[in-house]
Design a protein around this motif. Sequence first.
Motif, mmCIF file in Angstrom:
data_model
loop_
_atom_site.group_PDB
_atom_site.id
_atom_site.type_symbol
_atom_site.label_atom_id
_atom_site.label_comp_id
_atom_site.label_asym_id
_atom_site.label_seq_id
_atom_site.Cartn_x
_atom_site.Cartn_y
_atom_site.Cartn_z
ATOM 1 N N ASN A 235 0.863 -1.179 0.000
ATOM 2 C CA ASN A 235 0.000 0.000 0.000
ATOM 3 C C ASN A 235 0.901 1.231 0.000
ATOM 4 O O ASN A 235 1.476 1.588 1.039
ATOM 5 C CB ASN A 235 -0.916 -0.013 1.217
ATOM 6 N N PHE A 236 1.019 1.896 -1.124
ATOM 7 C CA PHE A 236 1.925 3.028 -1.228
ATOM 8 C C PHE A 236 1.381 4.294 -0.578
ATOM 9 O O PHE A 236 2.055 5.333 -0.575
ATOM 10 C CB PHE A 236 2.288 3.275 -2.695
ATOM 11 N N ASN A 237 0.184 4.218 -0.015
ATOM 12 C CA ASN A 237 -0.306 5.321 0.807
ATOM 13 C C ASN A 237 0.320 5.285 2.198
ATOM 14 O O ASN A 237 0.179 6.227 2.970
ATOM 15 C CB ASN A 237 -1.833 5.268 0.925
ATOM 16 N N VAL A 240 7.148 5.471 3.996
ATOM 17 C CA VAL A 240 8.313 4.758 3.464
ATOM 18 C C VAL A 240 8.755 3.665 4.430
ATOM 19 O O VAL A 240 9.062 2.538 4.019
ATOM 20 C CB VAL A 240 9.467 5.753 3.214
ATOM 21 N N ALA A 241 8.770 3.968 5.729
ATOM 22 C CA ALA A 241 9.197 2.985 6.728
ATOM 23 C C ALA A 241 8.266 1.778 6.745
ATOM 24 O O ALA A 241 8.722 0.633 6.839
ATOM 25 C CB ALA A 241 9.237 3.632 8.111
ATOM 26 N N ALA A 242 6.957 2.019 6.640
ATOM 27 C CA ALA A 242 5.994 0.918 6.667
ATOM 28 C C ALA A 242 6.160 0.014 5.448
ATOM 29 O O ALA A 242 6.086 -1.219 5.569
ATOM 30 C CB ALA A 242 4.575 1.465 6.731
ATOM 31 N N VAL A 243 6.384 0.606 4.284
ATOM 32 C CA VAL A 243 6.581 -0.196 3.071
ATOM 33 C C VAL A 243 7.887 -0.987 3.168
ATOM 34 O O VAL A 243 7.939 -2.176 2.826
ATOM 35 C CB VAL A 243 6.577 0.698 1.814
ATOM 36 N N HIS A 244 8.926 -0.340 3.647
ATOM 37 C CA HIS A 244 10.218 -1.006 3.830
ATOM 38 C C HIS A 244 10.085 -2.202 4.763
ATOM 39 O O HIS A 244 10.596 -3.300 4.489
ATOM 40 C CB HIS A 244 11.219 0.010 4.397
ATOM 41 N N ASN A 245 9.366 -2.023 5.870
ATOM 42 C CA ASN A 245 9.186 -3.110 6.836
ATOM 43 C C ASN A 245 8.338 -4.237 6.266
ATOM 44 O O ASN A 245 8.599 -5.414 6.528
ATOM 45 C CB ASN A 245 8.552 -2.579 8.120
#
Length: 325
Positions: A235-237, A240-245
């Motif tokens: 989910n690109f909403n 950045v940290a959440a996507v990385h994790n």
Amino acid sequence: MIEFTLKHKQPQAISFMSGLVTQRIVFMGTPEFAVASLDALVKAGCNIVGVVTAPDKPAGRGMQLTQSAVKQYAVEHNLKVLQPVKLKDPDFINELASLQADLQVVVAFRMLPEIVWNMPLKGTINLHGSLLPQYRGAAPINWAVINGEKETGVTTFKLQHAIDTGDIMMQESFAIGENETAGEVHDRMKLIGANLLVKTVQAIEEGTATEIPQPAQTGDLKHAPKIFTETCQINFNDTVAAVHNLVRGLAPFPAAFTTLNNKKLKVFAVTKELTAHQQVNGSYETDGKSFLKFACADGYVYVQDIQLEGKKRMDIRSFLAGYHF
């Protein structure tokens, strides 16, 4: 967290102990993660009177019957193997009872019915990949990384009715690196867990084992449910940290994914760029040679290790060299 949690500062070789030959032990497990524990018990001198694992399953292009990792190890070491389809099957229950186990040890296996886990005099212990009571459930390693935890660990505990709620016997914690993947945590954890399991079995043998009830259910407990396909979609909403994790928490399997020109794109590694932008979240930019980045809520993630549907897994430069947008 339980007060007696041990700290594990760096991976260490398992120190095996001798003399664990009195109590009769049945080991239950299936995947490669469980092999490390079974191997540690065998090398520690434990009396493994039986190994329970999953039935052989068709796998590969030829759909040939394939043995579980635990069965392969057990066969190589001449250990008795039981492969029940149903754990309540009378024939299996009778054969299990005939082994006269004093203790059963479970690592990465199925949920056991009470008739099985309550059979041995000393009960059944389980090795779980978290610091219980946090991250009860099927995928504790994945969820700890997905949630950005800085620390995780392993717990040995006594099985009871509700999943992952039994009395805690021992725990050991260790740090999770900022860029460490679930696969890398898994590989370290299986050795740390195997070592802790041997210590627990030794304590039971010596009569020095302690059991501490888990705290009552509270609202701040984090859970580790099974990973489904929808869990893996990026989910690109998010930040950045959440996507990385998410990406590292699902690497190398089952892998986080997005779409690129209507094709599924698995993502195994990203780097982060925190910056304000005016791009639509989820849109991408590329120079066609060295980078492909996707916009997130507070910056960009640069995909580094990917696999496009129908293609091989490759680094981003190799991918861009042969891909036409």
